[in-house]
Design a protein around this motif. Structure first.
Motif, short mmCIF file in Angstrom:
data_model
loop_
_atom_site.label_atom_id
_atom_site.label_comp_id
_atom_site.label_asym_id
_atom_site.label_seq_id
_atom_site.Cartn_x
_atom_site.Cartn_y
_atom_site.Cartn_z
N ASP A 200 15.16 10.78 -5.61
CA ASP A 200 14.91 9.55 -6.77
C ASP A 200 13.82 8.60 -5.91
O ASP A 200 13.00 8.19 -6.81
CB ASP A 200 16.37 8.63 -6.45
CG ASP A 200 17.28 9.29 -7.19
OD1 ASP A 200 16.95 10.04 -8.14
OD2 ASP A 200 18.35 9.15 -6.88
N LEU A 201 13.50 8.58 -4.65
CA LEU A 201 12.62 7.86 -3.98
C LEU A 201 11.15 8.53 -4.17
O LEU A 201 9.96 7.85 -4.53
CB LEU A 201 12.82 7.77 -2.56
CG LEU A 201 11.60 7.11 -1.54
CD1 LEU A 201 11.36 5.75 -2.18
CD2 LEU A 201 12.01 7.23 -0.33
N LEU B 122 8.13 6.82 -6.25
CA LEU B 122 6.85 6.74 -5.76
C LEU B 122 5.75 7.38 -6.59
O LEU B 122 4.62 6.91 -6.75
CB LEU B 122 6.61 7.53 -4.24
CG LEU B 122 7.51 6.80 -3.26
CD1 LEU B 122 7.60 7.33 -1.96
CD2 LEU B 122 6.90 5.30 -2.92
N LEU B 123 5.93 8.48 -7.05
CA LEU B 123 5.33 9.11 -8.07
C LEU B 123 4.80 8.07 -9.42
O LEU B 123 3.52 8.33 -9.87
CB LEU B 123 5.67 10.48 -8.35
CG LEU B 123 5.83 11.52 -7.39
CD1 LEU B 123 6.40 12.91 -7.99
CD2 LEU B 123 4.37 11.96 -7.02
N GLN B 124 5.88 7.50 -9.84
CA GLN B 124 5.62 6.69 -11.02
C GLN B 124 4.56 5.44 -10.68
O GLN B 124 4.08 4.95 -11.34
CB GLN B 124 7.00 6.13 -11.38
CG GLN B 124 8.04 7.08 -12.18
CD GLN B 124 9.30 6.58 -12.35
OE1 GLN B 124 9.75 5.37 -11.63
NE2 GLN B 124 10.09 7.06 -13.14
N ASP C 114 0.77 -1.20 0.22
CA ASP C 114 0.19 0.14 -0.19
C ASP C 114 0.90 1.18 0.11
O ASP C 114 1.57 1.38 0.95
CB ASP C 114 -0.84 0.01 1.08
CG ASP C 114 -1.92 1.17 1.29
OD1 ASP C 114 -1.88 2.04 0.30
OD2 ASP C 114 -2.81 1.19 2.40
N ILE C 115 0.94 1.82 -1.13
CA ILE C 115 1.71 3.16 -1.37
C ILE C 115 1.36 4.18 -0.71
O ILE C 115 2.12 5.14 -0.23
CB ILE C 115 2.06 3.41 -2.70
CG1 ILE C 115 3.21 4.32 -3.06
CG2 ILE C 115 0.56 4.12 -3.22
CD1 ILE C 115 3.39 4.59 -4.34
N ARG D 297 1.76 10.62 8.14
CA ARG D 297 2.79 10.53 6.84
C ARG D 297 2.63 9.12 6.13
O ARG D 297 2.87 8.35 6.70
CB ARG D 297 4.27 10.78 7.34
CG ARG D 297 4.49 11.95 8.13
CD ARG D 297 6.05 12.25 8.31
NE ARG D 297 6.46 11.05 9.09
CZ ARG D 297 7.78 10.95 9.09
NH1 ARG D 297 8.82 11.75 8.36
NH2 ARG D 297 8.37 9.88 9.66
N THR D 298 2.57 9.35 4.91
CA THR D 298 2.82 8.34 3.85
C THR D 298 4.31 8.42 3.32
O THR D 298 5.13 9.01 3.97
CB THR D 298 2.12 8.46 2.38
OG1 THR D 298 2.52 9.68 1.95
CG2 THR D 298 0.51 8.99 2.83
N SER D 299 4.57 7.12 2.68
CA SER D 299 6.06 7.08 2.26
C SER D 299 6.30 8.21 1.58
O SER D 299 7.49 8.92 1.46
CB SER D 299 6.03 5.98 1.44
OG SER D 299 6.11 4.77 2.19
#
Length: 309
Positions: free
Chosen positions: A228-229, A233-235, A205-206, A215-217
């Motif tokens: 980079d992270l 995550l956006l991708q 679960d992103i 907070r989320t990742s």
């Protein structure tokens, strides 16, 4: 069976117990460094131990199976801790499907699987899972073996657990430790992009929110200024409009930060009302009227009679 008294009386003192007393908040190394000085002696003693010869089929359990030291570690645990792979493999083979023995936890609630991951022995972890070790058991931090693998960034261990635990994988990915962190949270916090991408490809679960402030990742990636992270995550479809319990979007957390590339990635994708920090209201006159002459606005507190600012 002369070797059992020799081993059981010779190595009872486990330095990991002293290490735990000193501080165990981030203890994921199982005290291995403090064991290295005794490893050679113990290895010599282990060489004289032939598990196969002692496994006589009778009604009583064999001594090596009932052995447990002062820290709750079984013979199998000790073989794994000291990276005695041959002994560990023999013990696993002879205790295959013996769920009680394989899942026995020491005083830190670590199973043999936890210790195999801690010591980066993915091959032993594979054997344990094949033999029936439960991957959902937690240690004293609430970490499963997968949590530890993600915290360490061990791709081999992560891959083994995922491969061998397909039926339990959704539960493992959803599971949070006692700090409220999922495996994806831990991979994000420690910046292990490969582990994070693997977890996401397996359905993690992103947008899961940790319980402290929601907070989320993606929020964590912004806090860590890990561009980079953020991009990864956006991708994978992270919700840029998900807010913390205080109402902040990831984009709002970029203001005042040094990496403007992160802000650029998020502004274009975020709702207008969540792009900028809310303007502070000038409530100085109103706040003064909230207090009467008999009331005092406390801006400090005291500890032991001393004023603390």
């Amino acid at each position: 069976m002369d070797y059992f008294p020799q081993i059981m009386e010779g190595e009872m003192r486990d330095p990991r117990k002293d290490k735990l007393i000193q501080g165990s908040d981030d203890r994921v190394d199982s005290g291995l460094d403090s064991w290295k000085t005794d490893c050679d002696n113990l290895s010599c003693e282990f060489q004289g131990l032939n598990v196969v010869e002692t496994l006589i089929q009778d009604s009583e359990p064999e001594p090596w199976m009932i052995y447990c030291n002062d820290d709750g570690d079984t013979f199998l645990n000790l073989a794994i801790i000291h990276e005695e792979k041959k002994l560990a493999s023999e013990a696993i083979a002879k205790s295959c499907r013996n769920i009680y023995y394989l899942n026995q936890q020491n005083h830190l609630y670590q199973t043999s699987l936890h210790l195999a991951v801690i010591t980066d022995q993915a091959d032993i972890a594979h054997q344990l899972l094949k033999a029936g070790c439960d991957p959902e058991l937690r240690d004293f931090h609430g970490d499963t073996a997968l949590h530890i693998a993600c915290k360490k960034g061990s791709m081999y261990s992560v891959g083994v657990i995922i491969q061998q635990c397909k039926n339990k994988l959704p539960s493992l990915l959803q599971s949070a430790n006692y700090d409220g962190h999922t495996c994806l949270h831990l991979a994000s916090i420690h910046g292990f992009l490969g582990v994070a991408e693997t977890l996401l490809s397996e359905g993690a679960d992103i947008n899961a929110q940790e319980p402290c402030n929601g907070r989320t990742s993606l929020h964590m990636a912004v806090d860590l200024q890990n561009a980079d992270l953020v991009k990864l995550l956006l991708q994978h479809g992270a919700d840029v409009n998900r807010v913390t319990y205080q109402g902040y979007s990831p984009c709002q957390l970029t203001w005042g930060r040094s990496d403007l590339s992160i802000q650029e990635m998020l502004v274009a994708r975020t709702n207008v009302d969540l792009q900028h920090l809310p303007e502070s209201d000038d409530e100085s006159s109103d706040s003064e009227s909230e207090y009467t002459d008999d009331e005092v606005m406390y801006d400090d507190w005291s500890l032991g009679g001393e004023r603390v600012h």
